[in-house]
Scaffold this motif. Structure first.
Motif, PDB file in Angstrom:
ATOM      1  N   PRO A 263       5.009   6.260   2.425  1.00  0.00           N
ATOM      2  CA  PRO A 263       6.108   5.801   1.556  1.00  0.00           C
ATOM      3  C   PRO A 263       6.488   4.338   1.773  1.00  0.00           C
ATOM      4  CG  PRO A 263       6.656   7.922   2.566  1.00  0.00           C
ATOM      5  CD  PRO A 263       5.382   7.447   3.205  1.00  0.00           C
ATOM      6  N   PHE A 264       6.266   3.816   2.983  1.00  0.00           N
ATOM      7  CA  PHE A 264       6.565   2.410   3.256  1.00  0.00           C
ATOM      8  C   PHE A 264       5.289   1.598   3.491  1.00  0.00           C
ATOM      9  CE2 PHE A 264      10.602   4.470   3.901  1.00  0.00           C
ATOM     10  CZ  PHE A 264      11.521   3.548   3.435  1.00  0.00           C
ATOM     11  N   GLY A 265       4.152   2.135   3.047  1.00  0.00           N
ATOM     12  CA  GLY A 265       2.896   1.406   3.142  1.00  0.00           C
ATOM     13  C   GLY A 265       2.534   1.086   4.580  1.00  0.00           C
ATOM     14  N   HIS A 266       1.991  -0.108   4.803  1.00  0.00           N
ATOM     15  CA  HIS A 266       1.521  -0.459   6.147  1.00  0.00           C
ATOM     16  C   HIS A 266       2.677  -0.626   7.136  1.00  0.00           C
ATOM     17  CE1 HIS A 266       2.718  -4.605   5.367  1.00  0.00           C
ATOM     18  NE2 HIS A 266       2.372  -4.930   6.596  1.00  0.00           N
TER      19      HIS A 266
ATOM     20  N   GLY B  35       0.803  -1.216   0.000  1.00  0.00           N
ATOM     21  CA  GLY B  35       0.000   0.000   0.000  1.00  0.00           C
ATOM     22  C   GLY B  35       0.836   1.267   0.000  1.00  0.00           C
ATOM     23  N   LEU B  36       1.933   1.282  -0.769  1.00  0.00           N
ATOM     24  CA  LEU B  36       2.789   2.464  -0.847  1.00  0.00           C
ATOM     25  C   LEU B  36       2.031   3.624  -1.501  1.00  0.00           C
ATOM     26  CD1 LEU B  36       6.122   0.822  -2.072  1.00  0.00           C
ATOM     27  CD2 LEU B  36       5.043   0.780   0.182  1.00  0.00           C
ATOM     28  N   SER B  37       2.226   4.818  -0.961  1.00  0.00           N
ATOM     29  CA  SER B  37       1.575   6.002  -1.529  1.00  0.00           C
ATOM     30  C   SER B  37       2.343   7.237  -1.112  1.00  0.00           C
ATOM     31  CB  SER B  37       0.126   6.106  -1.019  1.00  0.00           C
ATOM     32  OG  SER B  37       0.125   6.457   0.355  1.00  0.00           O
TER      33      SER B  37
ATOM     34  N   LEU C  69      25.629   3.790  10.665  1.00  0.00           N
ATOM     35  CA  LEU C  69      25.000   4.867   9.897  1.00  0.00           C
ATOM     36  C   LEU C  69      26.020   5.912   9.455  1.00  0.00           C
ATOM     37  CD1 LEU C  69      21.708   5.264  11.930  1.00  0.00           C
ATOM     38  CD2 LEU C  69      21.919   4.504   9.554  1.00  0.00           C
ATOM     39  N   ARG C  70      27.053   6.112  10.242  1.00  0.00           N
ATOM     40  CA  ARG C  70      28.058   7.125   9.900  1.00  0.00           C
ATOM     41  C   ARG C  70      28.906   6.747   8.686  1.00  0.00           C
ATOM     42  NH1 ARG C  70      28.276  11.393  13.375  1.00  0.00           N
ATOM     43  NH2 ARG C  70      26.999  11.035  15.232  1.00  0.00           N
ATOM     44  N   GLN C  71      28.703   5.544   8.188  1.00  0.00           N
ATOM     45  CA  GLN C  71      29.376   5.165   6.944  1.00  0.00           C
ATOM     46  C   GLN C  71      28.583   5.597   5.708  1.00  0.00           C
ATOM     47  OE1 GLN C  71      31.326   1.179   7.031  1.00  0.00           O
ATOM     48  NE2 GLN C  71      30.198   0.941   8.960  1.00  0.00           N
ATOM     49  N   PHE C  72      27.477   6.288   5.939  1.00  0.00           N
ATOM     50  CA  PHE C  72      26.589   6.646   4.830  1.00  0.00           C
ATOM     51  C   PHE C  72      27.303   7.474   3.756  1.00  0.00           C
ATOM     52  CE2 PHE C  72      23.451   9.625   2.946  1.00  0.00           C
ATOM     53  CZ  PHE C  72      22.639   8.699   2.309  1.00  0.00           C
ATOM     54  N   ALA C  73      27.963   8.546   4.155  1.00  0.00           N
ATOM     55  CA  ALA C  73      28.528   9.474   3.173  1.00  0.00           C
ATOM     56  C   ALA C  73      30.002   9.229   2.832  1.00  0.00           C
ATOM     57  CB  ALA C  73      28.344  10.910   3.661  1.00  0.00           C
ATOM     58  N   PRO C  74      30.862   8.904   3.803  1.00  0.00           N
ATOM     59  CA  PRO C  74      32.298   8.874   3.491  1.00  0.00           C
ATOM     60  C   PRO C  74      32.660   7.883   2.381  1.00  0.00           C
ATOM     61  CG  PRO C  74      31.969   8.869   5.873  1.00  0.00           C
ATOM     62  CD  PRO C  74      30.621   8.671   5.242  1.00  0.00           C
ATOM     63  N   GLY C  75      33.396   8.349   1.420  1.00  0.00           N
ATOM     64  CA  GLY C  75      33.877   7.485   0.355  1.00  0.00           C
ATOM     65  C   GLY C  75      32.887   7.201  -0.742  1.00  0.00           C
ATOM     66  N   ILE C  76      31.691   7.758  -0.640  1.00  0.00           N
ATOM     67  CA  ILE C  76      30.660   7.521  -1.661  1.00  0.00           C
ATOM     68  C   ILE C  76      30.680   8.677  -2.670  1.00  0.00           C
ATOM     69  CG2 ILE C  76      28.174   7.397  -2.111  1.00  0.00           C
ATOM     70  CD1 ILE C  76      29.073   4.875  -0.777  1.00  0.00           C
ATOM     71  N   GLY C  77      30.784   8.339  -3.950  1.00  0.00           N
ATOM     72  CA  GLY C  77      30.844   9.362  -4.995  1.00  0.00           C
ATOM     73  C   GLY C  77      29.599   9.461  -5.850  1.00  0.00           C
ATOM     74  N   ALA C  78      28.693   8.488  -5.726  1.00  0.00           N
ATOM     75  CA  ALA C  78      27.449   8.512  -6.501  1.00  0.00           C
ATOM     76  C   ALA C  78      26.499   7.479  -5.918  1.00  0.00           C
ATOM     77  CB  ALA C  78      27.701   8.195  -7.978  1.00  0.00           C
ATOM     78  N   GLU C  79      25.215   7.668  -6.185  1.00  0.00           N
ATOM     79  CA  GLU C  79      24.223   6.653  -5.782  1.00  0.00           C
ATOM     80  C   GLU C  79      23.421   6.236  -7.006  1.00  0.00           C
ATOM     81  OE1 GLU C  79      21.954   6.977  -2.170  1.00  0.00           O
ATOM     82  OE2 GLU C  79      20.135   6.147  -3.072  1.00  0.00           O
ATOM     83  N   ILE C  80      22.980   4.968  -6.962  1.00  0.00           N
ATOM     84  CA  ILE C  80      21.962   4.492  -7.904  1.00  0.00           C
ATOM     85  C   ILE C  80      20.750   4.115  -7.073  1.00  0.00           C
ATOM     86  CG2 ILE C  80      21.381   2.834  -9.715  1.00  0.00           C
ATOM     87  CD1 ILE C  80      24.405   2.254  -9.979  1.00  0.00           C
ATOM     88  N   MET C  81      19.581   4.600  -7.458  1.00  0.00           N
ATOM     89  CA  MET C  81      18.361   4.192  -6.751  1.00  0.00           C
ATOM     90  C   MET C  81      17.285   3.758  -7.739  1.00  0.00           C
ATOM     91  SD  MET C  81      16.435   7.710  -5.431  1.00  0.00           S
ATOM     92  CE  MET C  81      17.757   8.299  -4.397  1.00  0.00           C
ATOM     93  N   GLY C  82      16.372   2.943  -7.250  1.00  0.00           N
ATOM     94  CA  GLY C  82      15.256   2.510  -8.072  1.00  0.00           C
ATOM     95  C   GLY C  82      14.168   3.564  -8.138  1.00  0.00           C
ATOM     96  N   ALA C  83      13.300   3.419  -9.119  1.00  0.00           N
ATOM     97  CA  ALA C  83      12.188   4.359  -9.258  1.00  0.00           C
ATOM     98  C   ALA C  83      11.294   4.352  -8.026  1.00  0.00           C
ATOM     99  CB  ALA C  83      11.361   4.004 -10.502  1.00  0.00           C
ATOM    100  N   GLY C  84      11.174   3.198  -7.387  1.00  0.00           N
ATOM    101  CA  GLY C  84      10.318   3.083  -6.216  1.00  0.00           C
ATOM    102  C   GLY C  84      10.877   3.773  -4.993  1.00  0.00           C
ATOM    103  N   LYS C  85      12.180   4.060  -4.966  1.00  0.00           N
ATOM    104  CA  LYS C  85      12.734   4.841  -3.873  1.00  0.00           C
ATOM    105  C   LYS C  85      12.595   6.340  -4.158  1.00  0.00           C
ATOM    106  CE  LYS C  85      17.019   5.920  -1.335  1.00  0.00           C
ATOM    107  NZ  LYS C  85      18.405   5.509  -0.991  1.00  0.00           N
ATOM    108  N   PHE C  86      12.731   6.724  -5.440  1.00  0.00           N
ATOM    109  CA  PHE C  86      12.703   8.152  -5.769  1.00  0.00           C
ATOM    110  C   PHE C  86      11.340   8.781  -5.512  1.00  0.00           C
ATOM    111  CE2 PHE C  86      12.352  11.680  -8.901  1.00  0.00           C
ATOM    112  CZ  PHE C  86      13.350  12.498  -8.379  1.00  0.00           C
ATOM    113  N   GLY C  87      10.276   8.021  -5.713  1.00  0.00           N
ATOM    114  CA  GLY C  87       8.964   8.635  -5.540  1.00  0.00           C
ATOM    115  C   GLY C  87       7.856   7.646  -5.296  1.00  0.00           C
ATOM    116  N   TYR C  88       6.691   8.188  -5.056  1.00  0.00           N
ATOM    117  CA  TYR C  88       5.488   7.378  -4.828  1.00  0.00           C
ATOM    118  C   TYR C  88       5.048   6.723  -6.140  1.00  0.00           C
ATOM    119  CZ  TYR C  88       3.222  11.447  -6.963  1.00  0.00           C
ATOM    120  OH  TYR C  88       2.875  12.452  -7.828  1.00  0.00           O
ATOM    121  N   PRO C  89       4.237   5.662  -6.062  1.00  0.00           N
ATOM    122  CA  PRO C  89       3.767   5.032  -7.301  1.00  0.00           C
ATOM    123  C   PRO C  89       3.041   6.064  -8.174  1.00  0.00           C
ATOM    124  CG  PRO C  89       3.250   3.641  -5.410  1.00  0.00           C
ATOM    125  CD  PRO C  89       3.742   4.946  -4.857  1.00  0.00           C
TER     126      PRO C  89
END
Lengths: 215, 215
Positions: free
Chosen positions: B27-30, B21-23, B63-83
């Protein structure tokens, strides 16, 4: 108070308690021994098979709760034997003449047969009964002690869905089986009724305990 | 060496990385916030939203490893926005004018649009590409740094199935969602390619890391 307890059911990271292709030669199908290798390294297991050594850490501590305080077990037909054992009048389970239970054991099957008394205090009784009915029978036999809900996954799931489990110990094994029998299907929201604790072991597995709220 | 890394994908005990039920409103449904409450308690999260306090233990360290050393991200369409976001020409993601990525972000979609430059160094690029093609584009943009494989679960699974992930951090949350999108489907035997480590946290979650053999 006589509790209904699930003890060390091992599941893969993707939730399978057994693989596909179960048979007399492969009791856990394509999973082989991989769900239970962590047990074989413990002192408790080694003692049971008459070998020295073994670990005495958290894995061993959980396993040593197997017998104390348990007065009876209930197991599913899929744990008692290979697919089709109901057609084999000589089948007496996987465990030889002296099974490790040493209590009454109630085997749930739609084709009950006469009870079988084994060496060492184990007697197999065969019941065509609901989880609630089976638990009542096992409690009566347990004489005030706890009842082990012995698995496999399908019957544990049935007992969870019926709200009958007081304590459960699950072992997450870091493998992906991909197929087999899932433990968790149809149990949305189960955590509401339990205090849940997770503890990783140096062996690589993670012990997860569910304790019924208010117990 | 530029690694492809999955960072803190939270899944329920029964393997769901998001609910049903994502909307736009859910964003994470139920599942609601339940998969991510462990994050909200950390110092890293509190700092990001401008609040004091928070835990500084193992959850925070991961969690503090989130940014260091990362130069780009790839994400799916379902992460970028609602259906249905593809029909909304104004949609620029969930994260406001200054998203937390601060790098190029490649959004996988069968309906690409023009790139969007945001504040703070995040630029969204839209690609209709295979995992291998997307990783090549992201690596070129990352200028020698690592690429975050950002999720959701479906795209992580696709990248795992294609053998493209070098390191993965999964967080097991002790809830049973019952339904939604499973992370693990179709990944039998994945453990053969990785060293796997599990570590439970006092918060109740268990961190599981996959490190490619030989890395």
């Amino acid at each position: 108070m006589s509790l209904a307890r699930v003890q060390h059911i091992s599941i893969s990271l993707d939730g399978f308690a057994t693989g596909e292709g179960l048979s007399l030669a492969a009791p856990f199908g394509h999973a082989g021994d991989r769900l239970h290798e962590w047990m074989f390294e413990t002192c408790w297991w080694r003692q049971m098979i008459g070998q020295p050594g073994g670990t005495r850490g958290v894995d061993d501590a959980f396993l040593r709760q197997f017998a104390p305080g348990i007065g009876a077990e209930i197991m599913g037909a899929g744990k008692f034997g290979y697919p089709g054992w109901q057609d084999d009048p000589e089948w007496k389970g996987w465990w030889g003449s002296n099974p490790p239970f040493h209590t009454p054991v109630f085997v749930l099957t739609h084709r009950p047969r006469a009870s079988i008394e084994m060496e060492g205090g184990t007697t197999f009784h065969f019941l065509d009964a609901s989880p609630t009915e089976a638990l009542a029978a096992a409690r009566a036999a347990a004489a005030g002690q706890d009842v082990r809900i012995g698995g496999g996954a399908t019957m544990v799931r049935d007992f969870l869905a019926a709200g009958l489990i007081d304590h459960m110990h699950i072992v997450l094994v870091p493998i992906l089986l991909g197929r087999g029998v899932r433990l968790w299907d149809g149990l949305e929201g189960l955590e509401k009724d339990y205090a849940i604790e997770a503890m990783s072991s140096p062996s690589g597995v993670t012990h997860v305990t569910f304790t019924r709220a208010g117990l």
